[in-house]
Write a protein that holds these residues in place. Structure first.
Motif, PDB file in Angstrom:
ATOM      1  N   THR A   2      30.507  -6.152  10.792  1.00 26.76           N
ATOM      2  CA  THR A   2      30.217  -6.153   9.016  1.00 26.76           C
ATOM      3  C   THR A   2      29.191  -5.682   8.750  1.00 26.76           C
ATOM      4  O   THR A   2      28.131  -5.451   9.322  1.00 26.76           O
ATOM      5  CB  THR A   2      30.370  -7.673   8.583  1.00 26.76           C
ATOM      6  OG1 THR A   2      29.691  -8.806   9.462  1.00 26.76           O
ATOM      7  CG2 THR A   2      31.726  -7.787   9.108  1.00 26.76           C
ATOM      8  N   GLU A 178      25.955   3.412   5.033  1.00 23.14           N
ATOM      9  CA  GLU A 178      26.891   3.522   4.330  1.00 23.14           C
ATOM     10  C   GLU A 178      28.639   2.351   4.607  1.00 23.14           C
ATOM     11  O   GLU A 178      29.310   2.380   3.825  1.00 23.14           O
ATOM     12  CB  GLU A 178      27.049   4.148   6.001  1.00 23.14           C
ATOM     13  CG  GLU A 178      26.429   5.964   6.037  1.00 23.14           C
ATOM     14  CD  GLU A 178      26.903   6.153   4.440  1.00 23.14           C
ATOM     15  OE1 GLU A 178      27.740   6.450   3.746  1.00 23.14           O
ATOM     16  OE2 GLU A 178      25.658   7.276   3.713  1.00 23.14           O
ATOM     17  N   ALA A 179      28.146   1.687   5.122  1.00 21.46           N
ATOM     18  CA  ALA A 179      29.069   0.528   5.159  1.00 21.46           C
ATOM     19  C   ALA A 179      28.894  -0.362   3.922  1.00 21.46           C
ATOM     20  O   ALA A 179      30.122  -0.966   3.147  1.00 21.46           O
ATOM     21  CB  ALA A 179      28.120  -0.752   6.126  1.00 21.46           C
ATOM     22  N   TYR A 180      27.918  -0.211   3.020  1.00 21.59           N
ATOM     23  CA  TYR A 180      27.828  -1.103   1.709  1.00 21.59           C
ATOM     24  C   TYR A 180      28.618   0.246   0.852  1.00 21.59           C
ATOM     25  O   TYR A 180      28.943  -0.298  -0.224  1.00 21.59           O
ATOM     26  CB  TYR A 180      26.566  -1.168   1.885  1.00 21.59           C
ATOM     27  CG  TYR A 180      25.962  -2.431   1.908  1.00 21.59           C
ATOM     28  CD1 TYR A 180      26.220  -3.635   1.480  1.00 21.59           C
ATOM     29  CD2 TYR A 180      25.141  -2.873   2.904  1.00 21.59           C
ATOM     30  CE1 TYR A 180      26.069  -4.745   2.178  1.00 21.59           C
ATOM     31  CE2 TYR A 180      24.504  -3.995   3.236  1.00 21.59           C
ATOM     32  CZ  TYR A 180      24.797  -5.286   3.075  1.00 21.59           C
ATOM     33  OH  TYR A 180      24.892  -6.010   3.329  1.00 21.59           O
ATOM     34  N   LYS A 181      28.439   1.442   0.915  1.00 30.44           N
ATOM     35  CA  LYS A 181      28.721   2.334   0.021  1.00 30.44           C
ATOM     36  C   LYS A 181      30.454   2.126  -0.187  1.00 30.44           C
ATOM     37  O   LYS A 181      30.636   1.987  -1.069  1.00 30.44           O
ATOM     38  CB  LYS A 181      27.887   3.371   0.706  1.00 30.44           C
ATOM     39  CG  LYS A 181      26.842   3.662   0.405  1.00 30.44           C
ATOM     40  CD  LYS A 181      25.673   5.337   0.426  1.00 30.44           C
ATOM     41  CE  LYS A 181      25.154   6.183   0.057  1.00 30.44           C
ATOM     42  NZ  LYS A 181      24.611   7.054   0.631  1.00 30.44           N
ATOM     43  N   VAL A 182      30.432   2.420   1.352  1.00 28.75           N
ATOM     44  CA  VAL A 182      32.284   1.633   1.236  1.00 28.75           C
ATOM     45  C   VAL A 182      32.638   0.765   0.435  1.00 28.75           C
ATOM     46  O   VAL A 182      33.761   0.670   0.211  1.00 28.75           O
ATOM     47  CB  VAL A 182      32.532   2.170   3.361  1.00 28.75           C
ATOM     48  CG1 VAL A 182      34.192   1.902   2.949  1.00 28.75           C
ATOM     49  CG2 VAL A 182      32.270   3.372   2.850  1.00 28.75           C
ATOM     50  N   GLN A 183      31.963  -0.072   0.370  1.00 27.91           N
ATOM     51  CA  GLN A 183      31.927  -1.669   0.357  1.00 27.91           C
ATOM     52  C   GLN A 183      32.227  -1.904  -1.719  1.00 27.91           C
ATOM     53  O   GLN A 183      32.882  -2.264  -1.767  1.00 27.91           O
ATOM     54  CB  GLN A 183      31.710  -2.507   0.494  1.00 27.91           C
ATOM     55  CG  GLN A 183      31.645  -3.310   2.035  1.00 27.91           C
ATOM     56  CD  GLN A 183      30.992  -4.485   2.172  1.00 27.91           C
ATOM     57  OE1 GLN A 183      30.318  -4.991   1.814  1.00 27.91           O
ATOM     58  NE2 GLN A 183      31.166  -3.874   3.962  1.00 27.91           N
ATOM     59  N   GLY A 184      31.809  -0.513  -1.858  1.00 33.54           N
ATOM     60  CA  GLY A 184      31.999  -0.144  -3.391  1.00 33.54           C
ATOM     61  C   GLY A 184      30.154  -0.382  -3.892  1.00 33.54           C
ATOM     62  O   GLY A 184      30.065  -0.427  -5.608  1.00 33.54           O
TER      63      GLY A 184
END
Length: 284
Positions: A2, A178-184
Motif C-alpha cells: 500500500t 505514484e501510488a497516491y496519484k493512482v488512488q486519486g
C-alpha cells in the motif's frame, strides 16, 4: 504494498543524536530561550534605568555583571535583550521558511514555465546582498525591527526555496507519489500531507542554521544603529553602546553581549548541522 507502507519517515521519525556537543548546545539554546521568556521576572533591575553616578562600575553584589556607561545594569539588559535578539531571527526564519517552501514546492511540482520564472526570480535575489537590502529598507522606513526582518527574510528565501525544490524533485520520483496519484489524490493533497512532511527535517535543519546567520545580521544592523531603537535592549545595540566603556577600561558591557551572540550562533549552527547529518545518514 500500500501507499502507506511506501511513505517515507517524516519529522516524527527523526531522533536527536546523543553526541555530547549537541546535548550541550541544545541545553544552551534552551537556557537562552528560557531567559528570554522569563526576562521580566529574572532581570533584577529595569534595563533602561539610568544611574550616571554609578556608571562603569564593575561587578558587585548589587550588580553581578556591573553597569554600562549610562549606569544601566548589564545583567538586566542581557536578559531583556535576549528577547529582541531572538525574536528578530525567529521572524526572519519563519517568513523565509514558509515562503521558501511554498515557492520551492510550486516550482518543482508544476515545472515548466512556472519553474523557470520562480527559479530565475530567486537567482536575482541571490545577486543582491541581504545586508545591503536591509540597509536600504531601513533608510527608507527608519529604525525598528520590522524593516530589517522583512529584508533579511527576502534575502534568505532563495536558500530555502532552492533546497526545497531539489528535495521535492527527488520525492516526485518515489513510488509512494505514484501510488497516491493512482488512488486519486490531487497534487496539493500529496504535497501537503506527504511530500512536505517528508522533507521537513531537512528544511528545518537548514532553517536552524539560518537562524544563527540571521542573529548575526540583525546584531550587525543594531551595531550600526540601523536596527532597534536606541533605548531598546538588544545584544547588537549593547555592543555599540559598550564601545565607549572599552575606551575607559571597562570592556564587560561590550564583551558580554558579544559572547552571547557568538555562543548562541554556534549553538544553533551545531544543532542544525548535526540534525542535517542525521537526516542524511537516515536516507542512505
Amino acid at each position: 504494498m500500500t501507499a502507506t507502507l511506501l511513505r517515507r519517515p517524516g519529522l516524527a521519525r527523526i531522533r536527536t543524536t546523543r553526541a555530547p556537543l549537541q546535548r550541550l548546545c541544545l541545553g544552551f539554546v534552551a537556557l537562552v530561550v528560557l531567559a528570554a521568556v522569563l526576562a521580566p521576572w529574572l532581570a533584577p533591575y529595569d534595563p533602561n534605568a539610568v544611574d550616571l553616578g554609578n556608571a562603569l562600575a564593575g561587578p558587585s553584589a548589587d550588580h553581578l555583571l556591573g553597569v554600562d556607561a549610562s549606569g544601566r545594569d548589564t545583567l538586566s539588559r542581557l536578559l531583556t535583550g535576549a528577547r529582541t535578539s531572538l525574536l528578530g531571527p525567529l521572524g526572519v526564519v519563519a517568513f523565509s521558511t514558509l515562503a521558501g517552501v511554498a515557492v520551492g514546492v510550486a516550482a518543482a511540482w508544476r515545472g515548466g514555465w512556472l519553474d523557470s520564472v520562480l527559479s530565475r526570480s530567486t537567482e536575482l535575489v541571490f545577486a543582491f546582498p541581504g545586508m545591503l537590502l536591509a540597509i536600504l529598507i531601513v533608510s527608507v522606513y527608519g529604525e525598528g525591527l520590522l524593516a530589517p526582518v522583512i529584508a533579511l527574510a527576502i534575502a534568505y528565501l532563495p536558500y530555502v526555496s532552492r533546497l526545497t525544490r531539489s528535495l521535492v524533485l527527488a520525492e516526485r520520483r518515489r513510488p509512494y507519489v505514484e501510488a497516491y496519484k493512482v488512488q486519486g489524490h490531487s497534487g496539493l493533497q500529496i504535497c501537503l500531507r506527504h511530500v512536505v512532511p517528508g522533507i521537513a527535517p531537512v528544511v528545518l535543519a537548514q532553517s536552524t542554521v539560518n537562524f544563527g546567520y540571521a542573529l548575526i545580521d540583525l546584531a550587525g544592523l543594531s551595531f550600526l544603529g540601523l536596527g532597534v531603537p536606541a533605548l531598546t535592549p538588544d545584544w547588537g545595540r549593547m555592543v555599540f553602546d559598550g564601545q565607549s566603556a572599552i575606551q575607559h577600561g571597562y570592556p564587560l558591557s561590550a564583551i558580554l553581549p558579544c559572547a552571547a551572540i557568538v555562543l548562541t550562533v554556534v549553538a544553533f549552527n551545531v544543532v542544525g548541522e548535526r540534525w542535517a547529518d542525521q537526516v542524511a545518514r537516515r536516507d542512505r
